[in-house]
Design an enzyme around this catalytic site. Structure first.
Site, mmCIF file in Angstrom:
data_model
loop_
_atom_site.group_PDB
_atom_site.id
_atom_site.type_symbol
_atom_site.label_atom_id
_atom_site.label_comp_id
_atom_site.label_asym_id
_atom_site.label_seq_id
_atom_site.Cartn_x
_atom_site.Cartn_y
_atom_site.Cartn_z
ATOM 1 N N GLU A 50 45.491 87.895 22.451
ATOM 2 C CA GLU A 50 45.685 86.563 23.008
ATOM 3 C C GLU A 50 47.094 86.473 23.600
ATOM 4 O O GLU A 50 48.056 87.013 23.042
ATOM 5 C CB GLU A 50 45.519 85.521 21.907
ATOM 6 C CG GLU A 50 45.600 84.084 22.390
ATOM 7 C CD GLU A 50 45.447 83.068 21.276
ATOM 8 O OE1 GLU A 50 45.021 81.938 21.553
ATOM 9 O OE2 GLU A 50 45.770 83.398 20.114
ATOM 10 N N LYS A 79 38.392 79.417 25.052
ATOM 11 C CA LYS A 79 38.573 79.137 23.625
ATOM 12 C C LYS A 79 38.100 77.725 23.290
ATOM 13 O O LYS A 79 38.535 76.743 23.903
ATOM 14 C CB LYS A 79 40.057 79.310 23.274
ATOM 15 C CG LYS A 79 40.398 79.149 21.804
ATOM 16 C CD LYS A 79 41.892 79.379 21.603
ATOM 17 C CE LYS A 79 42.299 79.279 20.149
ATOM 18 N NZ LYS A 79 43.760 79.507 19.983
ATOM 19 N N CYS A 92 41.281 83.844 18.367
ATOM 20 C CA CYS A 92 42.241 83.376 17.364
ATOM 21 C C CYS A 92 41.672 82.325 16.405
ATOM 22 O O CYS A 92 40.902 82.643 15.508
ATOM 23 C CB CYS A 92 43.500 82.882 18.076
ATOM 24 S SG CYS A 92 44.975 82.818 17.029
#
Length: 266
Positions: free
Chosen positions: A40, A113, A153
């Site tokens: 990321e 995301k 994440c």
């Protein structure tokens, strides 16, 4: 199929980060990896969260996307391009987008995301929603013989996302991340191994890992886990490459001996 997680300690300098990513992807490909994943924010970790807004790209174009496409085609690999800032419709924020490029350099899929990190323990405070717009669609992509589920994440904390990705089951879940040292120490490996066990698939987790020029410290510990939850390879801190093999026979063995995926009721 050999896969690789690239660990970086990205800086506020886009050019330097791209040079580092290019070198590490070349190292992974040279070691035989056919699928390589960047962490990321591989392209930029600035002094402020808002720094990424200046580098936001339009969909399907931009220096970072062209860089990733060229890197994939140059080495003939499937490349999971960590994340990059992509312009959101409101003009004020960006999507944290993960782009996947095939060995031909063509984008095969992208994922924005969904879950935006927030944390405040009185000493550290993060609120991604101030600069990021949330995605809303789970994405899996066929990378050669592997069905790969995409996540980023903080998504790791939401098992329902991975259940949505495993219809049909994935062979590999990819989790590019920049976990904080505080949360990473407590939960990173625990959650990655749990996702591998409950979904009976491999997990590839490339991370940011070390003390950044901005003063931020990320946890690192990039790893590859197998469908039994065993860690096959890991790197603690600092830039480098983590390699392991994905075995179709191992996937079949785990799923036949313990057919948990077939036993789901809810």
């Amino acid at each position: 199929m050999k896969i690789a997680a690239v660990q970086m300690v990205s800086t506020p300098d886009l050019g330097r980060n791209l040079e580092t990513a290019a070198r590490l992807v070349a190292e992974a490909a040279g070691a035989g990896a056919q699928l390589v994943a960047l962490p990321e924010y591989f392209c930029l970790i600035g002094a402020r969260d808002t720094d990424k807004l200046a580098f936001a790209e339009p969909e399907g174009d931009g220096a970072i996307q062209r860089f990733l496409a060229g890197l994939a085609s140059r080495h003939g690999v499937w490349l999971v391009g960590g994340t990059l800032p992509l312009r959101a419709p409101d003009g004020e924020r960006v999507f944290n987008r993960c782009c996947v490029f095939g060995p031909d350099g063509v984008e095969a899929a992208h994922y924005d995301k969904i879950h935006l990190f927030a944390y405040d323990n009185g000493r550290e405070r993060y609120a991604e929603a101030t600069t990021l717009a949330a995605g809303d669609t789970p994405v899996a992509v066929q990378c050669g013989p592997l069905r790969v589920g995409l996540s980023v994440c903080y998504d790791l904390r939401f098992p329902e996302l991975y259940r949505a990705l495993t219809q049909p089951p994935c062979d590999l879940l990819c989790v590019p991340a920049a976990f904080t040292a505080t949360t990473g120490r407590a939960h990173w490996e625990l959650l990655l191994r749990a996702r591998a066990v409950e979904n009976q698939c491999y997990v590839l987790a490339p991370a940011q890992g070390g003390l950044h020029e901005s003063g931020r410290r990320t946890w690192g510990h990039s790893l590859i886990a197998d469908p039994w939850g065993e860690v096959l390879a890991q790197r603690d801190e600092g830039e480098g490459v983590v390699l392991a093999e994905v075995s179709a026979a191992r996937l079949a063995e785990v799923r036949s001996q313990l057919p948990a995926l077939a036993h789901r009721r809810l």
